[in-house]
Design an enzyme around this catalytic site. Structure first.
Site, PDB file in Angstrom:
ATOM      1  CG  ASN A  11      -1.814   1.153   1.378  1.00  0.00           C
ATOM      2  OD1 ASN A  11      -1.410   2.268   1.091  1.00  0.00           O
ATOM      3  ND2 ASN A  11      -3.025   0.911   1.832  1.00  0.00           N
ATOM      4  CG  ASP A  71      -5.033  -5.903   9.156  1.00  0.00           C
ATOM      5  OD1 ASP A  71      -4.844  -5.973   7.924  1.00  0.00           O
ATOM      6  OD2 ASP A  71      -6.154  -6.076   9.675  1.00  0.00           O
ATOM      7  CG  PHE A 151      -3.989   5.574   1.923  1.00  0.00           C
ATOM      8  CD1 PHE A 151      -3.122   6.147   2.837  1.00  0.00           C
ATOM      9  CD2 PHE A 151      -4.590   4.355   2.265  1.00  0.00           C
ATOM     10  CE1 PHE A 151      -2.846   5.533   4.053  1.00  0.00           C
ATOM     11  CE2 PHE A 151      -4.313   3.728   3.480  1.00  0.00           C
ATOM     12  CZ  PHE A 151      -3.446   4.332   4.377  1.00  0.00           C
ATOM     13  N   GLY A 152      -7.202   5.864   0.813  1.00  0.00           N
ATOM     14  CA  GLY A 152      -8.362   5.206   1.434  1.00  0.00           C
ATOM     15  C   GLY A 152      -9.477   6.188   1.777  1.00  0.00           C
ATOM     16  CG  ASP A 154      -6.432   9.408   4.585  1.00  0.00           C
ATOM     17  OD1 ASP A 154      -6.789   8.709   5.548  1.00  0.00           O
ATOM     18  OD2 ASP A 154      -5.244   9.495   4.224  1.00  0.00           O
TER      19      ASP A 154
END
Ligand code: IMP
Length: 194
Positions: A11, A71, A151-152, A154
């Site tokens: 990632n 994780d 990312f994700g 955010d």
């Protein structure tokens, strides 16, 4: 010479955050790509700790030098059966933009938009030296995107105690406020990086 630690991740967003957090320490964070390992470890455990261990152990068995695995995910109170350890694969495509639009859609009629990000790091120094560090950051899911950093999820996550989303923060700011930054701080305090 800096010590080398492998970050068991593909990632790019996570890799940037770890490299930023360790920039002043005597440690070089190498990604799987940096060492030419093309592996995507299947995350089959039921919790963050289990998945962090799975990733760290799988990579350690291949490289036999210290590994850290992260994780993480978002837990949204109004959607107890979704996200969490399955945050990456929330929408069918699993792409960040699709995940974010699906989250907005599923929260459309919900009044409680509270959420928290969780990060568990597994630091795997050897088979008999394994430690875990957890960080949690609470906040809420906005009704629209704010900021385009990170990312994700955010740009949708407004951090409690700040007037910014993760997507509006620099790497250094995100490190101070974020679930990952808090877990990293605990790991650094544990003191294997001098
Ligand atoms: P995993 O840890 O590889 O299972 O994936 C974590 C998933 O959770 C990412 O793909 C993102 O969707 C989400 N996530 C974890 N940490 C963050 C973060 O700091 N910002 C935004 N999304 C995150």
């Amino acid at each position: 010479m800096k010590k080398k630690i492998i970050l068991a991740s593909n990632n790019a967003g996570k890799i940037k955050e770890y490299q930023n957090a360790f920039k002043t320490l005597n440690v070089e964070i190498l990604s799987l790509k940096d060492i030419g390992l093309n592996i995507d470890v299947e995350e089959t455990a039921i919790d963050f700790k289990g998945n962090a261990l799975l990733k760290a152990k799988t990579i350690y068995n291949k490289v036999k030098i210290p590994v850290l695995a992260d994780d993480s995910g978002i837990v949204v109170k109004a959607l107890p059966n979704y996200l969490g350890v399955k945050s990456k694969r929330f929408s069918t495509s699993g792409k960040d933009l699709d995940n974010n639009y699906l989250l907005l859609e599923m929260l459309k009629d919900k009044s409680d938009r509270s959420a928290q990000f969780v990060c568990v790091i597994c630091l795997y120094m050897s088979d008999d030296d394994i430690r875990f560090f957890e960080g949690i950051t609470t906040g809420k899911i906005l009704e629209e995107f704010k900021g385009d950093a990170g990312f994700g999820y955010d740009p949708l996550f407004l951090v409690d105690g700040s007037n910014k989303t993760y997507g509006e923060m620099t790497l250094d700011e995100k490190q101070i406020f974020s679930h990952r930054g808090k877990a990293i701080e605990k790991m650094v305090k544990y003191g294997r990086f001098d």
